[in-house]
Design a protein around this motif. Structure first.
Motif, mmCIF file in Angstrom:
data_model
loop_
_atom_site.group_PDB
_atom_site.id
_atom_site.type_symbol
_atom_site.label_atom_id
_atom_site.label_comp_id
_atom_site.label_asym_id
_atom_site.label_seq_id
_atom_site.Cartn_x
_atom_site.Cartn_y
_atom_site.Cartn_z
ATOM 1 N N UNK A 105 5.706 5.586 7.819
ATOM 2 C CA UNK A 105 6.154 6.906 7.342
ATOM 3 C C UNK A 105 7.506 7.314 7.921
ATOM 4 N N UNK A 106 8.291 8.006 7.138
ATOM 5 C CA UNK A 106 9.623 8.430 7.553
ATOM 6 C C UNK A 106 9.558 9.338 8.776
ATOM 7 N N UNK A 107 8.469 10.104 8.918
ATOM 8 C CA UNK A 107 8.366 11.050 10.029
ATOM 9 C C UNK A 107 7.480 10.548 11.158
ATOM 10 N N UNK A 108 7.139 9.259 11.149
ATOM 11 C CA UNK A 108 6.313 8.722 12.229
ATOM 12 C C UNK A 108 7.095 8.731 13.542
ATOM 13 N N UNK A 109 6.484 9.253 14.584
ATOM 14 C CA UNK A 109 7.139 9.202 15.888
ATOM 15 C C UNK A 109 7.247 7.750 16.343
ATOM 16 N N UNK A 110 8.276 7.462 17.108
ATOM 17 C CA UNK A 110 8.540 6.096 17.555
ATOM 18 C C UNK A 110 9.286 6.153 18.868
ATOM 19 N N UNK A 111 9.361 5.028 19.569
ATOM 20 C CA UNK A 111 10.151 5.030 20.807
ATOM 21 C C UNK A 111 11.581 5.503 20.593
ATOM 22 N N UNK B 10 -1.805 12.191 3.843
ATOM 23 C CA UNK B 10 -1.080 12.014 2.591
ATOM 24 C C UNK B 10 -1.668 10.920 1.709
ATOM 25 N N UNK B 11 -2.717 10.285 2.132
ATOM 26 C CA UNK B 11 -3.285 9.192 1.352
ATOM 27 C C UNK B 11 -4.423 8.559 2.110
ATOM 28 N N UNK B 12 -4.610 7.259 1.897
ATOM 29 C CA UNK B 12 -5.681 6.548 2.588
ATOM 30 C C UNK B 12 -5.483 6.590 4.098
ATOM 31 N N UNK B 13 -6.559 6.463 4.817
ATOM 32 C CA UNK B 13 -6.455 6.277 6.262
ATOM 33 C C UNK B 13 -6.070 4.829 6.532
ATOM 34 N N UNK C 177 0.811 -1.217 0.000
ATOM 35 C CA UNK C 177 0.000 0.000 0.000
ATOM 36 C C UNK C 177 0.849 1.274 0.000
ATOM 37 N N UNK C 178 2.078 1.193 -0.493
ATOM 38 C CA UNK C 178 2.983 2.336 -0.441
ATOM 39 C C UNK C 178 2.390 3.585 -1.088
ATOM 40 N N UNK C 179 1.982 3.470 -2.358
ATOM 41 C CA UNK C 179 1.466 4.637 -3.075
ATOM 42 C C UNK C 179 0.159 5.136 -2.503
ATOM 43 N N UNK C 180 -0.751 4.212 -2.194
ATOM 44 C CA UNK C 180 -2.071 4.602 -1.694
ATOM 45 C C UNK C 180 -1.974 5.316 -0.353
ATOM 46 N N UNK C 181 -0.944 4.997 0.431
ATOM 47 C CA UNK C 181 -0.760 5.641 1.732
ATOM 48 C C UNK C 181 0.018 6.953 1.636
ATOM 49 N N UNK C 182 0.435 7.324 0.426
ATOM 50 C CA UNK C 182 1.162 8.585 0.259
ATOM 51 C C UNK C 182 2.531 8.580 0.896
ATOM 52 N N UNK C 183 3.199 7.423 0.901
ATOM 53 C CA UNK C 183 4.473 7.265 1.606
ATOM 54 C C UNK C 183 5.523 8.260 1.143
ATOM 55 N N UNK C 184 5.540 8.576 -0.138
ATOM 56 C CA UNK C 184 6.581 9.456 -0.682
ATOM 57 C C UNK C 184 6.291 10.937 -0.472
ATOM 58 N N UNK C 185 5.211 11.260 0.228
ATOM 59 C CA UNK C 185 4.807 12.667 0.373
ATOM 60 C C UNK C 185 5.189 13.285 1.703
#
Length: 747
Positions: A392-398, A369-372, A323-331
């Motif tokens: 996502x590259x900017x997702x917060x994580x531990x 950026x895309x689908x929920x 689901x890379x494109x549908x989730x807007x991963x590159x945005x």
């Protein structure tokens, strides 16, 4: 290798042992060389013959120290200067020298050399001999075939875009509700399904194909409008019927008819203008509306069904859905500036796109950026397919710190998230396991698996995630006020791997480390033992730079966290083929679509599949040494994005060839002969559905309804997966089939 080290440090008496050792895996920047097993006997070795001067080089380079391994020092020398007298036979592959020890007819290592070398070696002459081609398995193998997925909604109202005012200027966010619904009169593009370039001719597709959307659609809004009109003069073949308003439900209904016909007699564009709006009976004039639906003709009686049956039928052949494109991963990109700009660009789980939003746009929410994620989970469960996601590259994580921007007085060294279980990464894992209220508290079906990538193509200089990941790595290493980073640590026993002052190297390591970190988070949620079973972390990078992006980086990762097979399921690359796909040396083929015939294009794709065999085989062998599977995170016919101009003969030929029956043969050939036959495990076809354009002809089919028998590339997928179109049609349209439903978005 540990045994080799111990062998070299013991006395002659203790060397009276026999051990099975592996030869060194030597990786060149242009090619990954095959791992070859060799038997080395420690018996009879002396300290003296292990301390020959040239052993120093090979010891430092490959961290081995036995006499037999030292004999391979000729690998560090040119073909014209081999150490023939020390018992090597050398050959080259793609310009990189590889050496083996002299062996007898039984493939047993002989010492001393060259007097006992078999006739098959060239130890006495030092001449270069070419290796035999990679052996083929006796019979074709099969692997998993997944696809890059998207969705077709029953309600095309979910495709809404950011509205504009009646005068055409952009809508201010202050005139939207928190969910994105307009609070004043507006014009909205509901969907645009025209051929690419229709808005700025010449168009890309010489046949100007578009989907057949004919029939009577049902438009509903929560509230009412005195006037609803078509809002773009380019629209043709679409008419609006008379509206009706139900005061009890506060819903206005308007039929919209799309005629049957081809472009340009029918233009698949719906832009609507709403004037004299009233949100509810007590609201004043020009107050907008609070919900919108546009239901496809065949679903008038079941408007709450989420995905079409056409969509379900098209997903059926695939083992899993990416689901890379549908989730807007590159945005996902930078959200702020100042010190530690990456840190203040990190987003929370609460910042993600929600299914209640009118549309997905980063101006509406940071993570829009895309689908929920809710839609992705429901889609996977309905199709009953394993899930392939991109965090996502900017997702917060531990381990990913979210900070306040310094431009507003924030401290760039202070993490705002103190509870690791509330971070985006942890909450995503929790959601996929348990679901939430929107999914009826149902997570991913327990018999379905989850493949996980860290973002997408983090190596790709053209994507914002490359810059973000590198900036995050630089900040971590150079900011001495925070916890010491391990990204610049040396690799024990590998002095040839040097990351000092190298931000690119830090970035590669951070990307690999994130795969490890994500695996640990998901394991905490899904339980011990879930890694590499239900949870399948994938390290994806760039095979054009095998030495740096894979071997050196994973050597560091293993030194820091143990064997990658403990927390990774597979290594992955982009396994495209064709006349304009990159080869093992990073070169793109020179092919002129403008002068080529269709048969020549088809042959060029076939040749492109053959050209990938060497790299495919080597990559598989490398993964095996790490006990990992091999995946193509994106695979299929490759194209140079934007490489042909609209209206040109070259683009016309490219598009016509993509529709030619010969494409069925070359897709099957690449999957079976280039990949599966050489041990490839996972082939993700990019993409399942998509239109043709100057940006490529990626879709296995161009429209949701073109499935039976389907275009040539889709027919290849049917053949490869053993799918019978008639059977999946019967399943997809069976009224008793479980489907995903959503409560009406009409408030």
């Amino acid at each position: 290798l540990e045994l080799a080290r111990s062998c070299s440090s013991r006395s002659d008496a203790s060397l009276e042992k026999t051990a099975m050792l592996r030869t060194i895996l030597i990786i060149g920047t242009a090619a990954l060389l095959t791992v070859v097993a060799a038997e080395a006997q420690c018996a009879g070795k002396t300290e003296a013959n292990m301390q020959r001067p040239w052993c120093t080089n090979i010891k430092g380079l490959n961290n081995v120290n036995t006499s037999d391994e030292c004999a391979a020092a000729c690998c560090a020398h040119t073909a014209s200067n081999p150490y023939a007298s020390d018992g090597c036979t050398a050959w080259s592959l793609n310009g990189w020298n590889q050496c083996f020890l002299c062996t007898d007819a039984g493939n047993q290592t002989i010492e001393p050399a060259p007097t006992k070398c078999s006739a098959k070696t060239n130890c006495s002459t030092g001449l270069i001999t070419q290796p035999p081609p990679p052996p083929l398995p006796p019979a074709p193998q099969t692997g998993k075939l997944g696809g890059e997925a998207s969705v077709e909604y029953v309600d095309y109202g979910r495709l809404l875009r950011w509205p504009s005012y009646l005068n055409g200027t952009a809508f201010a966010q202050s005139d939207l509700t928190p969910e994105g619904w307009p609070t004043t009169d507006c014009s909205i593009c509901v969907f645009d399904g025209r051929p690419i370039g229709a808005w700025a001719p010449p168009m890309d597709d010489p046949e100007t194909r578009q989907a057949d959307l004919s029939g009577v659609w049902t438009l509903k809004i929560t509230g009412k409008a005195e006037s609803i009109t078509l809002g773009d003069p380019a629209i043709k073949g679409i008419t609006l019927g008379a509206s009706s308003y139900d005061s009890g439900s506060n819903i206005q209904t308007t039929p919209i008819t799309i005629a049957k016909g081809k472009y340009p007699e029918v233009v698949n564009l719906v832009v609507l203008t709403f004037a004299g709006t009233q949100a509810n009976a007590s609201a004043g004039n020009n107050t907008g509306f609070r919900g919108l639906q546009l239901i496809k003709p065949e679903y008038t009686s079941k408007p709450d069904q989420l995905f079409t049956d056409d969509w379900a039928a098209l997903m059926a052949p695939f083992d899993h859905l990416r689901w890379m494109g549908a989730l807007g991963t590159n945005s996902y990109s930078f959200l702020c500036g100042g010190d530690n700009a990456p840190g203040c660009s990190v987003i929370r789980w609460e910042d993600r796109a929600l299914p209640s939003y009118a549309f997905s746009d980063p101006k509406l929410c940071k993570g829009c950026h895309g689908l929920s994620w809710e839609y992705v989970l429901l889609a996977a469960n309905e199709a009953h397919k394993d899930l392939w996601i991109n965090v996502p590259i900017t997702a917060s994580a531990p381990t990913v710190c979210r900070t306040a921007p310094t431009t507003s007085g924030g401290d760039p060294r202070k993490c705002l998230d103190t509870d690791p279980t509330l971070t985006y990464e942890y909450q995503l894992a929790l959601f996929l396991k348990n679901g939430n209220e929107f999914t009826n508290n149902t997570g991913l079906h327990p018999d379905l698996n989850i493949y996980i990538e860290h973002s997408n193509e983090v190596w790709n200089f053209g994507f914002p995630q490359y810059a973000l990941n590198k900036a995050m790595a630089e900040w971590e290493v150079l900011n001495v006020s925070t916890k010491k980073s391990n990204l610049a640590n040396p690799v024990r026993g590998r002095p040839d791997i040097n990351c000092t002052g190298n931000a690119e190297c830090w970035a590669h390591r951070r990307h690999a480390r994130r795969v490890y970190e994500i695996s640990q988070t998901f394991q905490k949620v899904f339980g011990a033992g879930s890694i590499n079973k239900r949870i399948r972390p994938v390290y994806a990078s760039w095979t054009i730079q095998l030495q740096e992006y894979y071997n050196n980086t994973l050597a560091w990762l293993e030194a820091e966290y143990g064997p990658p097979s403990n927390y990774m399921y597979a290594l992955a690359n982009a396994q495209y083929f064709g006349p304009q796909a990159q080869d093992a040396h990073g070169k793109m083929g020179e092919f002129n679509y403008s002068t080529a015939t269709i048969p020549e294009v088809i042959q060029a794709f076939h040749d492109g599949a053959d050209a990938n065999v060497e790299m495919t085989y080597d990559f598989v062998q490398f993964a095996k040494t790490l006990n990992l599977k091999v995946a193509g995170y994106e695979s299929g016919p490759g194209y140079a994005v934007g490489g042909q101009k609209p209206g040109s003969k070259g683009l016309n030929t490219l598009i016509e060839a993509s529709r030619d029956p010969g494409m069925k043969t070359v897709v099957e050939y690449d999957v079976r002969e280039t990949c599966w036959r050489h041990g490839w495990d996972i082939y993700n076809y990019f993409a399942i559905e998509g239109v043709v354009s100057r940006y490529g002809c990626w879709g296995a089919t161009e429209t949701w309804k073109d499935r039976n028998p389907g275009p040539p590339k889709l027919q290849a997928i049917y053949e490869l997966t053993g799918t019978k179109p008639d059977e999946i049609e019967a399943w997809a349209f069976n009224p008793a089939r479980p489907r995903a439903f959503e409560a009406s978005r009409l408030q």
